[in-house]
Write an enzyme that holds these catalytic residues in place. Sequence first.
Site, PDB file in Angstrom:
ATOM      1  N   LYS A 122       0.818  -1.124  -0.138  1.00 49.58           N
ATOM      2  CA  LYS A 122      -0.027   0.047  -0.055  1.00 49.58           C
ATOM      3  C   LYS A 122       0.786   1.153  -0.023  1.00 49.58           C
ATOM      4  O   LYS A 122       1.999   1.280   0.713  1.00 49.58           O
ATOM      5  CB  LYS A 122      -0.928   0.106   1.128  1.00 49.58           C
ATOM      6  CG  LYS A 122      -2.017   0.840   1.068  1.00 49.58           C
ATOM      7  CD  LYS A 122      -3.268  -0.024   0.220  1.00 49.58           C
ATOM      8  CE  LYS A 122      -4.467   0.831   0.149  1.00 49.58           C
ATOM      9  NZ  LYS A 122      -5.447  -0.032  -0.298  1.00 49.58           N
ATOM     10  N   ASP A 162      -6.491   3.923  -5.295  1.00 48.21           N
ATOM     11  CA  ASP A 162      -7.153   3.947  -3.789  1.00 48.21           C
ATOM     12  C   ASP A 162      -7.745   5.348  -3.607  1.00 48.21           C
ATOM     13  O   ASP A 162      -8.147   6.021  -4.691  1.00 48.21           O
ATOM     14  CB  ASP A 162      -6.215   3.650  -2.673  1.00 48.21           C
ATOM     15  CG  ASP A 162      -7.004   3.273  -1.263  1.00 48.21           C
ATOM     16  OD1 ASP A 162      -7.408   2.017  -1.329  1.00 48.21           O
ATOM     17  OD2 ASP A 162      -6.943   4.119  -0.417  1.00 48.21           O
ATOM     18  N   GLY A 236     -17.863   7.521  -3.551  1.00 51.89           N
ATOM     19  CA  GLY A 236     -16.956   7.669  -4.779  1.00 51.89           C
ATOM     20  C   GLY A 236     -16.866   6.136  -5.431  1.00 51.89           C
ATOM     21  O   GLY A 236     -18.030   5.829  -5.601  1.00 51.89           O
ATOM     22  N   ASN A 237     -15.617   5.645  -5.613  1.00 53.51           N
ATOM     23  CA  ASN A 237     -15.761   4.774  -6.754  1.00 53.51           C
ATOM     24  C   ASN A 237     -16.362   3.320  -6.130  1.00 53.51           C
ATOM     25  O   ASN A 237     -17.341   2.910  -6.651  1.00 53.51           O
ATOM     26  CB  ASN A 237     -14.303   4.350  -6.824  1.00 53.51           C
ATOM     27  CG  ASN A 237     -14.133   3.116  -7.521  1.00 53.51           C
ATOM     28  OD1 ASN A 237     -14.175   1.830  -7.312  1.00 53.51           O
ATOM     29  ND2 ASN A 237     -13.919   2.920  -8.978  1.00 53.51           N
ATOM     30  N   ALA A 238     -16.189   3.132  -4.967  1.00 51.15           N
ATOM     31  CA  ALA A 238     -16.566   2.013  -4.297  1.00 51.15           C
ATOM     32  C   ALA A 238     -18.374   2.281  -3.968  1.00 51.15           C
ATOM     33  O   ALA A 238     -19.098   1.316  -4.152  1.00 51.15           O
ATOM     34  CB  ALA A 238     -16.097   1.692  -2.831  1.00 51.15           C
ATOM     35  N   GLY A 239     -18.512   3.362  -3.057  1.00 45.50           N
ATOM     36  CA  GLY A 239     -19.874   3.661  -2.739  1.00 45.50           C
ATOM     37  C   GLY A 239     -20.994   3.960  -3.727  1.00 45.50           C
ATOM     38  O   GLY A 239     -22.248   3.660  -3.686  1.00 45.50           O
TER      39      GLY A 239
HETATM   40  P1  NAD Z   1     -12.944   7.657  -3.503  1.00 42.69           P
HETATM   41  O1  NAD Z   1     -11.912   8.711  -3.263  1.00 42.69           O
HETATM   42  O2  NAD Z   1     -13.518   7.252  -4.913  1.00 42.69           O
HETATM   43  O3  NAD Z   1     -14.319   8.004  -2.641  1.00 42.69           O
HETATM   44  C1  NAD Z   1     -14.104   8.208  -1.280  1.00 42.69           C
HETATM   45  C2  NAD Z   1     -15.578   8.797  -0.731  1.00 42.69           C
HETATM   46  O4  NAD Z   1     -15.661   8.924   0.672  1.00 42.69           O
HETATM   47  C3  NAD Z   1     -15.722  10.044  -1.358  1.00 42.69           C
HETATM   48  O5  NAD Z   1     -17.121  10.155  -1.823  1.00 42.69           O
HETATM   49  C4  NAD Z   1     -15.712  10.972  -0.228  1.00 42.69           C
HETATM   50  O6  NAD Z   1     -16.520  12.362  -0.269  1.00 42.69           O
HETATM   51  C5  NAD Z   1     -16.178  10.311   0.930  1.00 42.69           C
HETATM   52  N1  NAD Z   1     -15.561  10.673   2.339  1.00 42.69           N
HETATM   53  C6  NAD Z   1     -14.334  10.978   2.524  1.00 42.69           C
HETATM   54  N2  NAD Z   1     -14.321  11.405   3.737  1.00 42.69           N
HETATM   55  C7  NAD Z   1     -15.579  11.003   4.187  1.00 42.69           C
HETATM   56  C8  NAD Z   1     -16.177  11.398   5.564  1.00 42.69           C
HETATM   57  N3  NAD Z   1     -15.555  11.682   6.554  1.00 42.69           N
HETATM   58  N4  NAD Z   1     -17.427  10.819   5.570  1.00 42.69           N
HETATM   59  C9  NAD Z   1     -18.219  10.529   4.597  1.00 42.69           C
HETATM   60  N5  NAD Z   1     -17.533  10.279   3.360  1.00 42.69           N
HETATM   61  C10 NAD Z   1     -16.442  10.513   3.405  1.00 42.69           C
HETATM   62  O7  NAD Z   1     -12.459   6.260  -2.836  1.00 42.69           O
HETATM   63  P2  NAD Z   1     -12.998   4.912  -3.058  1.00 42.69           P
HETATM   64  O8  NAD Z   1     -12.062   4.046  -4.106  1.00 42.69           O
HETATM   65  O9  NAD Z   1     -14.248   4.766  -3.257  1.00 42.69           O
HETATM   66  O10 NAD Z   1     -12.473   4.423  -1.639  1.00 42.69           O
HETATM   67  C11 NAD Z   1     -13.222   4.121  -0.601  1.00 42.69           C
HETATM   68  C12 NAD Z   1     -13.054   3.127   0.188  1.00 42.69           C
HETATM   69  O11 NAD Z   1     -12.777   2.019  -0.337  1.00 42.69           O
HETATM   70  C13 NAD Z   1     -11.330   3.149   1.097  1.00 42.69           C
HETATM   71  O12 NAD Z   1     -11.466   2.765   2.282  1.00 42.69           O
HETATM   72  C14 NAD Z   1     -10.761   2.367  -0.030  1.00 42.69           C
HETATM   73  O13 NAD Z   1      -9.700   1.927   0.850  1.00 42.69           O
HETATM   74  C15 NAD Z   1     -11.701   1.240  -0.172  1.00 42.69           C
HETATM   75  N6  NAD Z   1     -11.124   0.386  -1.330  1.00 42.69           N
HETATM   76  C16 NAD Z   1     -11.384   0.972  -2.576  1.00 42.69           C
HETATM   77  C17 NAD Z   1     -10.888   0.248  -3.335  1.00 42.69           C
HETATM   78  C18 NAD Z   1     -11.132   0.594  -5.049  1.00 42.69           C
HETATM   79  O14 NAD Z   1     -10.726  -0.017  -6.029  1.00 42.69           O
HETATM   80  N7  NAD Z   1     -11.567   1.811  -5.229  1.00 42.69           N
HETATM   81  C19 NAD Z   1     -10.857  -1.163  -3.460  1.00 42.69           C
HETATM   82  C20 NAD Z   1     -10.740  -1.689  -1.978  1.00 42.69           C
HETATM   83  C21 NAD Z   1     -11.060  -0.874  -1.124  1.00 42.69           C
END
Ligand code: NAD
Length: 430
Positions: A122, A162, A236-239
């Site tokens: 990471k 990430d 974001g990407n995941a949610g």
């Molecule tokens: P992203 O940057 O695309 O999205 C993050 C989201 O979280 C954004 O909507 C942001 O506004 C929101 N956010 C940030 N701080 C916040 C808070 N305090 N309260 C509420 N919302 C908040 O990131 P992502 O890629 O979606 O990653 C999100 C999580 O998923 C992380 O923990 C990451 O490690 C995990 N993850 C992502 C992937 C991937 O492929 N993208 C894979 C495995 C795990």
Amino acid sequence: MAETTVNRLNSDMKKNHIENLNPYEIVQIQIEHAAEKLGLDRQVVEILKKPQRVIYVSFPVKMDDGSIRVFEGFRAQHNTAIGPAKGGIRFHPEVTMDEVKALSMWMTFKCGVVGLPLGGGKGGVVCDPTKLSKRELEQISRGFMEAIEEFVGPDKDIPAPDVYTNAQVMGWMMDTYSRINKAFVPGVITGKPLAIGGSLGRNEATARGCVITIKEAMKQLNKPLEKATVAIQGFGNAGRIAARLLAQEGCTIVAVSDSKHAIFKPDGFDVAKLEELKQHASLDQYERAERITQEELLTLDVDILIPAALENVITSKNASQVKAKIIAEAANGPTTPEADEILNANGVLVIPDILANAGGVTVSYFEGIQNMLNYYWTEEEVNSKLEEFLVRAYKQVSKLAKEYHTDLRNAAFMIAILRIKEAMEARGWI
Ligand code: NAD
């Protein structure tokens, strides 16, 4: 009777207020829990509790106003017994070395639970991408890759996106690595744009994997997925993509949030409208939606809660108020060990991060294979292989959890640890 390691840790946790522990300390506790259940040799535990290597770098970047700013970054490589390290790079103002170490460890166990021939890595750069121009972001991406270049590569350590990094950032980093090495090396990084060796389905993979595990969990609980209510923290990407895919499955998305707003609509959101607002305006502009706090979102009376933002959001302070039947951890480390105990006692089924969000690294692994072959699969092929890998992993975890009378998180760690142990034995490390 002699106090067991886990009991001692648990009492230390309570004395020291576990909620103050950082993710690095939390993952070490999770390892101890699984090791205790497996009766694992202490030497193996000690190897697993520390990353093999942590790289600290600093590098100067010329900003748009002509000034020079020095940025700091980290790359941790936890365990490479099974294969090269693999894991994302996050850009965030609060990234710390301990956070990156913990995340690299979760990556080892994530790859282990799915059975991928990869270890855990990471990285992170301390910066706030929301305050950077595109040119500055590119310079930081290239500067960080240049700084860690000798430690990464298709056979050493393969980064990916990430928090606050995306396909474009991966594209710049791949270009920098390829220029330094005077060769086209797409396999150095995954989550790239399609035009330079990215995989179809990678962008949606984390969310799709999360949805696959939710489907399995609902089957386990004998509940229909259709019409299930869902609250999602993080858009974001995941949610955001999990919201889209679950809505396609007939679920009702009743609450979502990003870093600025949390909104609630009991009769359900139109996810396409939410996505448009997120891109061009702001989530709170959704008509007839109630504004709530992040805390309220986590304790809504829903079937499925998806933390998809940052770590340590479900803690001993709010766990007892969680009303969801299933928590699917799209984010890494959203639940503290103390909260885990409370959720288990209350019968909440927690699909642990190392399983629920393993879809991303699984398709990253597929991307690496396609890069090696220089032959690319259709999206249907990628999605069906992803489903095969994650359904198998979920079933193995759930079976072991039943056998050992433990929760899914512990069972997932146990499966991963056994695979890593076998590889370390085969290599003569232990
Ligand atoms: P992203 O940057 O695309 O999205 C993050 C989201 O979280 C954004 O909507 C942001 O506004 C929101 N956010 C940030 N701080 C916040 C808070 N305090 N309260 C509420 N919302 C908040 O990131 P992502 O890629 O979606 O990653 C999100 C999580 O998923 C992380 O923990 C990451 O490690 C995990 N993850 C992502 C992937 C991937 O492929 N993208 C894979 C495995 C795990």
